[in-house]
Design an enzyme around this catalytic site. Structure first.
Site, short mmCIF file in Angstrom:
data_model
loop_
_atom_site.label_atom_id
_atom_site.label_comp_id
_atom_site.label_asym_id
_atom_site.label_seq_id
_atom_site.Cartn_x
_atom_site.Cartn_y
_atom_site.Cartn_z
N GLU A 180 -6.18 -2.80 6.19
CA GLU A 180 -4.78 -2.76 5.76
C GLU A 180 -3.95 -1.79 6.61
O GLU A 180 -3.81 -0.62 6.27
CB GLU A 180 -4.67 -2.35 4.28
CG GLU A 180 -3.23 -2.37 3.79
CD GLU A 180 -3.05 -1.87 2.37
OE1 GLU A 180 -1.94 -2.01 1.83
OE2 GLU A 180 -4.01 -1.31 1.80
N LYS A 217 -4.92 -7.16 5.16
CA LYS A 217 -3.84 -6.96 4.19
C LYS A 217 -2.63 -6.44 4.94
O LYS A 217 -2.67 -5.33 5.49
CB LYS A 217 -4.27 -6.00 3.07
CG LYS A 217 -3.19 -5.82 2.01
CD LYS A 217 -3.71 -5.12 0.76
CE LYS A 217 -2.60 -4.93 -0.26
NZ LYS A 217 -3.09 -4.40 -1.55
#
Length: 299
Positions: A180, A217
């Site tokens: 992420e 993400k």
């Protein structure tokens, strides 16, 4: 060696429709999350009481009839939640065994101060121990967050390198890393930063071994479908999107425009639910939120 549960989870994430609930607020973000839920700082006096309050909130969400594997593919937990029980089972086992929701664990320890336009992750000193704990509870994967503030090539390359270096350690433990590198939605150079990030991520993905898969993400991009190459990359199991501070309606609108990306929302998921609601009000509000995010994820 993956457990049968983890193999079943892989199939679910790969094949089923739905989104991932981010229920992983940790030390710094917990008071804000509780405040939005209607639990203010007068209702707890130390960290343990605070985490008990947030566990009650998460338990109410997870045990709601609105929350199940038909629309929610997975849920990301904070370590403190992993150490607690829901319905007489470990939180991870409750999610999978009772709700058919795939458990993930947040493993990062927060962010370093900004340098070169980014915030790298702090060192994760006890990662092997944490991964062992996750495996013992049939957790499927992990999540770790860094933040991009500016379109600085050196900083963005450093973020990608750090994420994938830790990601390979997670893969070696038999778990699925969610990588992420969040781009701040308020960055004055958001589109330029996303272009540099996509290049850096593609280079790291191309360098993975033939049997290595990761999840990504990402912040919803300035240009619609800008991350399509990442969605279609053979080393990417799934691309999920964070809400990043957008309210749910706006996050859903942006998500629906980007094909092949599903939600992994935190604040946008819990928007509107509160401790003061009756169970009927709470469940109806949560059901509406889950349905709207599900529809945006499958559109």
């Amino acid at each position: 060696m993956a457990s049968q549960a983890q193999l079943d989870m892989l199939t679910k994430i790969k094949s089923d429709n739905g989104f991932i609930a981010a229920l992983d607020q940790s030390g710094g973000s917990t008071p804000k999350a509780l405040g939005l839920y209607g639990v203010d700082e007068t209702q707890y006096t130390n960290d343990d009481e605070m985490f008990t309050q947030v566990h009650l909130m998460r338990t109410r969400i997870v045990t709601s009839p609105a929350f199940n594997g038909k629309r929610v593919l997975g849920a990301i937990l904070f370590e403190n939640t992993l150490d607690r029980e829901i319905g007489g089972k470990s939180s991870a086992h409750f999610l999978w065994q009772e709700k058919n929701v795939v458990p993930f664990l947040k493993v990062d320890k927060g962010l370093l101060d900004e340098a070169d336009g980014v915030q790298l992750m702090k060192p994760i000193t006890d990662l092997d121990k944490l991964l062992g704990k996750a495996n013992a509870q049939d957790v499927f994967g992990t999540k770790m967050r860094s933040v991009v503030k500016l379109a600085n090539k050196a900083g963005i390359n450093a973020i990608a390198a750090q994420q994938f270096e830790v990601g390979k350690q997670i893969l070696a433990a038999g778990l699925m890393p969610i990588i992420e590198p969040e781009v701040d939605i308020n960055s004055p150079e958001k589109a330029q930063a996303e272009a540099l990030l996509k290049t850096a991520l593609l280079a790291e993905l191309d360098a993975l071994g033939t049997d290595q898969l990761v999840m990504l993400k990402l912040t919803l991009p300035a240009e619609v479908n800008f991350y399509q190459e990442l969605v279609e990359h053979p080393k990417v199991l799934k691309v999920v999107a964070l809400s990043g501070g957008y309210h749910r309606q706006e996050a859903n609108r942006r998500l629906a425009e980007n094909k092949g990306i599903i939600a992994s929302f935190s604040r946008a998921l819990t928007e509107g639910v509160s401790a003061q609601q009756s169970d009927d009000e709470f469940n109806t509000t949560l059901d509406d939120a889950i349905e709207s995010i599900y529809q945006a994820s499958v559109s």
